[in-house]
Design a protein around this motif. Structure first.
Motif, PDB file in Angstrom:
ATOM      1  N   PRO A  86      -3.760   7.596   5.336  1.00 34.40           N
ATOM      2  CA  PRO A  86      -3.506   6.621   6.401  1.00 34.40           C
ATOM      3  C   PRO A  86      -3.108   5.268   5.816  1.00 34.40           C
ATOM      4  O   PRO A  86      -3.535   4.913   4.727  1.00 34.40           O
ATOM      5  N   GLU A  87      -2.265   4.541   6.553  1.00 37.34           N
ATOM      6  CA  GLU A  87      -1.847   3.212   6.108  1.00 37.34           C
ATOM      7  C   GLU A  87      -3.017   2.251   6.121  1.00 37.34           C
ATOM      8  O   GLU A  87      -3.085   1.339   5.315  1.00 37.34           O
ATOM      9  N   TYR A  88      -3.930   2.445   7.073  1.00 38.05           N
ATOM     10  CA  TYR A  88      -5.064   1.549   7.235  1.00 38.05           C
ATOM     11  C   TYR A  88      -6.214   2.316   7.871  1.00 38.05           C
ATOM     12  O   TYR A  88      -6.028   3.385   8.444  1.00 38.05           O
ATOM     13  N   GLU A  89      -7.392   1.751   7.768  1.00 36.02           N
ATOM     14  CA  GLU A  89      -8.575   2.284   8.426  1.00 36.02           C
ATOM     15  C   GLU A  89      -8.739   1.519   9.736  1.00 36.02           C
ATOM     16  O   GLU A  89      -8.517   0.310   9.785  1.00 36.02           O
ATOM     17  N   THR A  90      -9.114   2.200  10.796  1.00 33.99           N
ATOM     18  CA  THR A  90      -9.342   1.543  12.082  1.00 33.99           C
ATOM     19  C   THR A  90     -10.834   1.248  12.243  1.00 33.99           C
ATOM     20  O   THR A  90     -11.653   2.131  12.038  1.00 33.99           O
ATOM     21  N   VAL A  91     -11.136   0.007  12.588  1.00 35.53           N
ATOM     22  CA  VAL A  91     -12.515  -0.406  12.826  1.00 35.53           C
ATOM     23  C   VAL A  91     -12.606  -0.877  14.273  1.00 35.53           C
ATOM     24  O   VAL A  91     -11.780  -1.653  14.734  1.00 35.53           O
ATOM     25  N   ARG A 148       0.831  -1.212   0.000  1.00 38.67           N
ATOM     26  CA  ARG A 148       0.000   0.000   0.000  1.00 38.67           C
ATOM     27  C   ARG A 148       0.859   1.253   0.000  1.00 38.67           C
ATOM     28  O   ARG A 148       0.536   2.228  -0.664  1.00 38.67           O
ATOM     29  N   GLN A 149       1.976   1.239   0.732  1.00 34.56           N
ATOM     30  CA  GLN A 149       2.867   2.389   0.740  1.00 34.56           C
ATOM     31  C   GLN A 149       3.481   2.629  -0.637  1.00 34.56           C
ATOM     32  O   GLN A 149       3.593   3.761  -1.091  1.00 34.56           O
ATOM     33  N   LYS A 150       3.854   1.545  -1.320  1.00 26.57           N
ATOM     34  CA  LYS A 150       4.390   1.674  -2.682  1.00 26.57           C
ATOM     35  C   LYS A 150       3.354   2.259  -3.625  1.00 26.57           C
ATOM     36  O   LYS A 150       3.666   3.106  -4.452  1.00 26.57           O
ATOM     37  N   ALA A 151       2.113   1.799  -3.496  1.00 26.27           N
ATOM     38  CA  ALA A 151       1.038   2.304  -4.353  1.00 26.27           C
ATOM     39  C   ALA A 151       0.801   3.786  -4.106  1.00 26.27           C
ATOM     40  O   ALA A 151       0.597   4.556  -5.052  1.00 26.27           O
ATOM     41  N   VAL A 152       0.846   4.217  -2.846  1.00 24.65           N
ATOM     42  CA  VAL A 152       0.656   5.630  -2.518  1.00 24.65           C
ATOM     43  C   VAL A 152       1.792   6.453  -3.100  1.00 24.65           C
ATOM     44  O   VAL A 152       1.580   7.512  -3.687  1.00 24.65           O
ATOM     45  N   ARG A 153       3.019   5.947  -2.974  1.00 28.25           N
ATOM     46  CA  ARG A 153       4.172   6.665  -3.544  1.00 28.25           C
ATOM     47  C   ARG A 153       4.079   6.759  -5.056  1.00 28.25           C
ATOM     48  O   ARG A 153       4.410   7.781  -5.653  1.00 28.25           O
ATOM     49  N   ALA A 154       3.633   5.688  -5.701  1.00 29.55           N
ATOM     50  CA  ALA A 154       3.511   5.683  -7.157  1.00 29.55           C
ATOM     51  C   ALA A 154       2.470   6.709  -7.611  1.00 29.55           C
ATOM     52  O   ALA A 154       2.687   7.415  -8.602  1.00 29.55           O
TER      53      ALA A 154
END
Length: 161
Positions: free
Chosen positions: A149-154, A132-138
């Motif tokens: 955010p890296e993830y959603e909190t539930v 996910r971090q790579k996708a955000v950087r791309a």
């Protein structure tokens, strides 16, 4: 090989301390119940949506063990957790990290005053974070980086059993 050794060590640790903790584990403050309305992962194991019983064992050691049991099928898993300081809460909660469609159990909060329990991240969760971090950087290449955010909190409520 290393994973097998760790699994054997955790299992032996649990078995050795189970006898001493059995009486303590039967009290109501150690058992919780919750309906989880979505599929989730605990480490590498997938669990379907449904009613779950969660029991704390081995409370006197620096690492506790949770037993997560499907109330319908009886399928269960032993999970080592680390106690963490937490602010006092009125109700106990399960905290999940959601990465798109994939959800991981991350913490139990409010199990006791000022105490939470944290699960360690699995290899699969760490790999998913990296992807996910790579996708955000791309996506941000050539643009001003946004703080996503890296993830959603539930959060799901826990009931005392």
């Amino acid at each position: 090989m290393k994973k097998n050794i760790i699994n054997v060590a955790v299992t032996l640790f649990f078995l050795l301390t189970l006898g001493a903790e059995t009486g303590q584990a039967q009290t109501s403050s150690n058992q919780f119940k919750s309906y989880i309305p979505f599929q989730f992962n605990v480490r590498e194991q997938k669990f379907p949506a449904g009613e779950y019983l969660i029991e704390r064992t081995n409370r006197l050691a620096s690492m506790e063990i949770l037993v997560i049991r499907d109330a319908v099928t009886g399928h269960s898993m032993f999970v080592p957790v680390s106690p963490t300081e937490d602010r006092p809460r009125e109700k106990a909660q399960l905290i999940f990290h959601r990465y798109g469609e994939i959800t991981y159990l991350a913490q139990l909060k409010g199990v006791q005053p000022n105490l939470g329990l944290e699960l360690s991240e699995s290899r699969a969760e760490r790999a998913l974070k990296r992807e996910r971090q790579k996708a955000v950087r791309a996506r941000a290449a050539g643009e001003v980086a946004q703080n996503e955010p890296e993830y959603e909190t539930v959060t799901i409520a826990l009931r005392m059993k």
